[in-house]
Design a protein around this motif. Sequence first.
Motif, PDB file in Angstrom:
ATOM      1  N   ILE A  18       2.517   3.578   6.141  1.00 13.20           N
ATOM      2  CA  ILE A  18       1.774   4.752   5.656  1.00 13.20           C
ATOM      3  C   ILE A  18       0.330   4.351   5.354  1.00 13.20           C
ATOM      4  O   ILE A  18      -0.620   5.055   5.699  1.00 13.20           O
ATOM      5  N   GLY A  19       0.182   3.195   4.704  1.00 20.18           N
ATOM      6  CA  GLY A  19      -1.163   2.705   4.415  1.00 20.18           C
ATOM      7  C   GLY A  19      -1.961   2.444   5.681  1.00 20.18           C
ATOM      8  O   GLY A  19      -3.140   2.800   5.779  1.00 20.18           O
ATOM      9  N   LYS A  20      -1.321   1.848   6.677  1.00 20.35           N
ATOM     10  CA  LYS A  20      -2.016   1.564   7.931  1.00 20.35           C
ATOM     11  C   LYS A  20      -2.336   2.853   8.681  1.00 20.35           C
ATOM     12  O   LYS A  20      -3.356   2.928   9.377  1.00 20.35           O
ATOM     13  N   ALA A  21      -1.478   3.859   8.530  1.00 20.03           N
ATOM     14  CA  ALA A  21      -1.788   5.155   9.137  1.00 20.03           C
ATOM     15  C   ALA A  21      -3.019   5.760   8.476  1.00 20.03           C
ATOM     16  O   ALA A  21      -3.876   6.358   9.152  1.00 20.03           O
ATOM     17  N   TRP A  22      -3.128   5.610   7.158  1.00 25.55           N
ATOM     18  CA  TRP A  22      -4.321   6.102   6.466  1.00 25.55           C
ATOM     19  C   TRP A  22      -5.570   5.380   6.979  1.00 25.55           C
ATOM     20  O   TRP A  22      -6.616   6.011   7.171  1.00 25.55           O
ATOM     21  N   GLU A  23      -5.461   4.085   7.218  1.00 28.76           N
ATOM     22  CA  GLU A  23      -6.601   3.329   7.740  1.00 28.76           C
ATOM     23  C   GLU A  23      -7.048   3.877   9.098  1.00 28.76           C
ATOM     24  O   GLU A  23      -8.240   3.823   9.438  1.00 28.76           O
ATOM     25  N   ALA A  24      -6.095   4.417   9.859  1.00 31.67           N
ATOM     26  CA  ALA A  24      -6.392   4.921  11.200  1.00 31.67           C
ATOM     27  C   ALA A  24      -6.710   6.410  11.210  1.00 31.67           C
ATOM     28  O   ALA A  24      -6.828   7.007  12.276  1.00 31.67           O
ATOM     29  N   ARG A  25      -6.884   6.994  10.029  1.00 30.25           N
ATOM     30  CA  ARG A  25      -7.002   8.463   9.920  1.00 30.25           C
ATOM     31  C   ARG A  25      -8.159   9.024  10.732  1.00 30.25           C
ATOM     32  O   ARG A  25      -8.034  10.090  11.349  1.00 30.25           O
ATOM     33  N   LYS A  26      -9.306   8.335  10.729  1.00 31.44           N
ATOM     34  CA  LYS A  26     -10.488   8.853  11.436  1.00 31.44           C
ATOM     35  C   LYS A  26     -10.395   8.589  12.934  1.00 31.44           C
ATOM     36  O   LYS A  26     -10.654   9.481  13.747  1.00 31.44           O
ATOM     37  N   LYS A  27     -10.008   7.383  13.287  1.00 28.88           N
ATOM     38  CA  LYS A  27      -9.905   7.037  14.707  1.00 28.88           C
ATOM     39  C   LYS A  27      -8.867   7.895  15.399  1.00 28.88           C
ATOM     40  O   LYS A  27      -9.063   8.322  16.547  1.00 28.88           O
ATOM     41  N   ARG A  28      -7.747   8.163  14.728  1.00 27.39           N
ATOM     42  CA  ARG A  28      -6.668   8.942  15.338  1.00 27.39           C
ATOM     43  C   ARG A  28      -6.737  10.423  14.983  1.00 27.39           C
ATOM     44  O   ARG A  28      -5.870  11.188  15.358  1.00 27.39           O
ATOM     45  N   LYS A  29      -7.764  10.806  14.242  1.00 26.11           N
ATOM     46  CA  LYS A  29      -8.000  12.207  13.877  1.00 26.11           C
ATOM     47  C   LYS A  29      -6.774  12.841  13.207  1.00 26.11           C
ATOM     48  O   LYS A  29      -6.311  13.919  13.589  1.00 26.11           O
ATOM     49  N   LEU A  30      -6.268  12.146  12.195  1.00 25.18           N
ATOM     50  CA  LEU A  30      -5.088  12.619  11.487  1.00 25.18           C
ATOM     51  C   LEU A  30      -5.484  13.621  10.409  1.00 25.18           C
ATOM     52  O   LEU A  30      -6.497  13.454   9.730  1.00 25.18           O
ATOM     53  N   GLN A  31      -4.694  14.651  10.257  1.00 28.12           N
ATOM     54  CA  GLN A  31      -4.966  15.609   9.197  1.00 28.12           C
ATOM     55  C   GLN A  31      -4.616  14.988   7.852  1.00 28.12           C
ATOM     56  O   GLN A  31      -3.860  14.005   7.784  1.00 28.12           O
ATOM     57  N   PRO A  32      -5.145  15.508   6.758  1.00 25.00           N
ATOM     58  CA  PRO A  32      -4.841  14.928   5.447  1.00 25.00           C
ATOM     59  C   PRO A  32      -3.348  14.872   5.159  1.00 25.00           C
ATOM     60  O   PRO A  32      -2.600  15.781   5.509  1.00 25.00           O
ATOM     61  N   PHE A  33      -2.951  13.783   4.538  1.00 25.63           N
ATOM     62  CA  PHE A  33      -1.560  13.623   4.121  1.00 25.63           C
ATOM     63  C   PHE A  33      -1.537  12.839   2.818  1.00 25.63           C
ATOM     64  O   PHE A  33      -2.524  12.218   2.421  1.00 25.63           O
ATOM     65  N   PHE A  34      -0.415  12.873   2.146  1.00 24.98           N
ATOM     66  CA  PHE A  34      -0.232  12.058   0.954  1.00 24.98           C
ATOM     67  C   PHE A  34       1.172  11.495   0.952  1.00 24.98           C
ATOM     68  O   PHE A  34       2.088  12.048   1.573  1.00 24.98           O
ATOM     69  N   ALA A  35       1.318  10.363   0.285  1.00 19.51           N
ATOM     70  CA  ALA A  35       2.618   9.702   0.198  1.00 19.51           C
ATOM     71  C   ALA A  35       3.301  10.088  -1.108  1.00 19.51           C
ATOM     72  O   ALA A  35       2.651  10.383  -2.113  1.00 19.51           O
ATOM     73  N   ALA A  71       3.413   1.447  -7.298  1.00 21.07           N
ATOM     74  CA  ALA A  71       3.358  -0.014  -7.253  1.00 21.07           C
ATOM     75  C   ALA A  71       3.807  -0.573  -5.905  1.00 21.07           C
ATOM     76  O   ALA A  71       3.374  -1.659  -5.514  1.00 21.07           O
ATOM     77  N   SER A  72       4.649   0.154  -5.201  1.00 18.19           N
ATOM     78  CA  SER A  72       5.172  -0.372  -3.940  1.00 18.19           C
ATOM     79  C   SER A  72       4.066  -0.569  -2.912  1.00 18.19           C
ATOM     80  O   SER A  72       4.158  -1.458  -2.059  1.00 18.19           O
ATOM     81  N   PHE A  73       3.007   0.224  -2.988  1.00 23.91           N
ATOM     82  CA  PHE A  73       1.934   0.079  -2.010  1.00 23.91           C
ATOM     83  C   PHE A  73       1.165  -1.225  -2.212  1.00 23.91           C
ATOM     84  O   PHE A  73       0.756  -1.866  -1.251  1.00 23.91           O
ATOM     85  N   ALA A  74       0.999  -1.628  -3.443  1.00 22.38           N
ATOM     86  CA  ALA A  74       0.307  -2.891  -3.710  1.00 22.38           C
ATOM     87  C   ALA A  74       1.104  -4.087  -3.207  1.00 22.38           C
ATOM     88  O   ALA A  74       0.537  -5.126  -2.866  1.00 22.38           O
ATOM     89  N   HIS A  75       2.428  -3.956  -3.152  1.00 26.68           N
ATOM     90  CA  HIS A  75       3.276  -5.041  -2.669  1.00 26.68           C
ATOM     91  C   HIS A  75       3.222  -5.185  -1.151  1.00 26.68           C
ATOM     92  O   HIS A  75       3.579  -6.230  -0.616  1.00 26.68           O
ATOM     93  N   HIS A  76       2.816  -4.132  -0.447  1.00 24.84           N
ATOM     94  CA  HIS A  76       2.883  -4.124   1.010  1.00 24.84           C
ATOM     95  C   HIS A  76       1.526  -4.022   1.695  1.00 24.84           C
ATOM     96  O   HIS A  76       1.399  -4.362   2.865  1.00 24.84           O
ATOM     97  N   TRP A  77       0.519  -3.541   0.972  1.00 25.71           N
ATOM     98  CA  TRP A  77      -0.742  -3.157   1.625  1.00 25.71           C
ATOM     99  C   TRP A  77      -1.863  -3.291   0.615  1.00 25.71           C
ATOM    100  O   TRP A  77      -1.698  -2.972  -0.563  1.00 25.71           O
ATOM    101  N   ASP A  78      -3.027  -3.749   1.053  1.00 31.79           N
ATOM    102  CA  ASP A  78      -4.121  -4.001   0.108  1.00 31.79           C
ATOM    103  C   ASP A  78      -5.214  -2.946   0.177  1.00 31.79           C
ATOM    104  O   ASP A  78      -6.341  -3.169  -0.284  1.00 31.79           O
ATOM    105  N   GLY A  79      -4.917  -1.777   0.732  1.00 33.97           N
ATOM    106  CA  GLY A  79      -5.901  -0.709   0.811  1.00 33.97           C
ATOM    107  C   GLY A  79      -5.972   0.096  -0.472  1.00 33.97           C
ATOM    108  O   GLY A  79      -5.164  -0.072  -1.394  1.00 33.97           O
TER     109      GLY A  79
END
Length: 340
Positions: free
Chosen positions: A25-42, A47-55
């Motif tokens: 999910i974090g990596k998809a957010w990183e690609a939001r502009k390049k892939r022209k993704l509409q807004p989303f939220f998780a 805390a789980s995001f900090a364990h898996h992703w540093d964004g």
Amino acid sequence: MAAPEIRLPLAISSGDPAGVGPEIIGKAWEARKKRKLQPFFAIGDMASFAHHWDGPVVRIDNPDQAAERFNDALPVFHVHSCSSIVPGSPDLDGAHCALQALELATGFARSGTVAGLVTGPVSKAQLYAIGFNYPGQTEFVAERCGVERRNAVMMLAGPDLRVVPMTTHIPLASVAAQLDVRLIRRRIRATAKGLMRDFGISNPRLAVAGFNPHAGESGNLGREEIDIFAPALKTITEEGYDVIGPLPADTMFHAEARQNFDAALCAYHDQALIPLKTLYFHEAVNITLGLPVVRTSPDHGTAFGIAGKGEARADSMIAAIRMAGEAVANRKAYAAACAA
């Protein structure tokens, strides 16, 4: 001047916090502009995001806040703080978090608070251990939406192949007993409507794979094609559906053959998923047809073996987000055309 239409965000249940869900999910957010993704939220444990992703992540308390925060950080609607999160080591606390996220995301979709629903990968074993009594997330979402399980149809889609298994997660030895004329007709109708409503295909072309090798070889390798498939296809074509088959499954998925249909209906799980995953292992999307809400999911599991290592590919999650957004737009156009 009329006010611009507010584009609702997509809700993504983050799945098992010990799996790769938060990372992709974090990596998809990183690609939001390049892939022209509409807004989303998780939806999940912050805390789980900090364990898996540093964004960057930002906590939101209402889906309405997602769009305004989306450009700067991944919006997260926090549920169920897990006492401990160890990537790759699922536990019951994580299962409770995954289930609460799924319940909340489905509720948002049903209420129209979000445009659609994307579900992250879960551990069925952990969910079953806390009392989850559904074969999978599809059946859970269907029931919450007031749809009978049998009417929620699983489609797996890649760039130029869409497949529907007419039977899903049952032993191969049980497939023949499950196949009947009513099931085949029901799946064809649901697939055709789903292609019109979610994919914008006005006149869907469908192909049906036979059950036996060589589609039964005129009854010499099995009679299901003669006794079940042929009567079902005869009556369904008389209703106006564009359907061919039953076809030998071993010759209907090469590039030239795929040009003849918009979706293939297959007798059992692996008959559908082997060609789809062979062609599009990292891009396949699970989309549920027959629901009043748009629901997609990446077509892979929790990948506990690589969780927390930064190795997970987000291709399927990105494709699921894109497909959900496209399905929402196609549904609006379909509804407008039907009302005209």
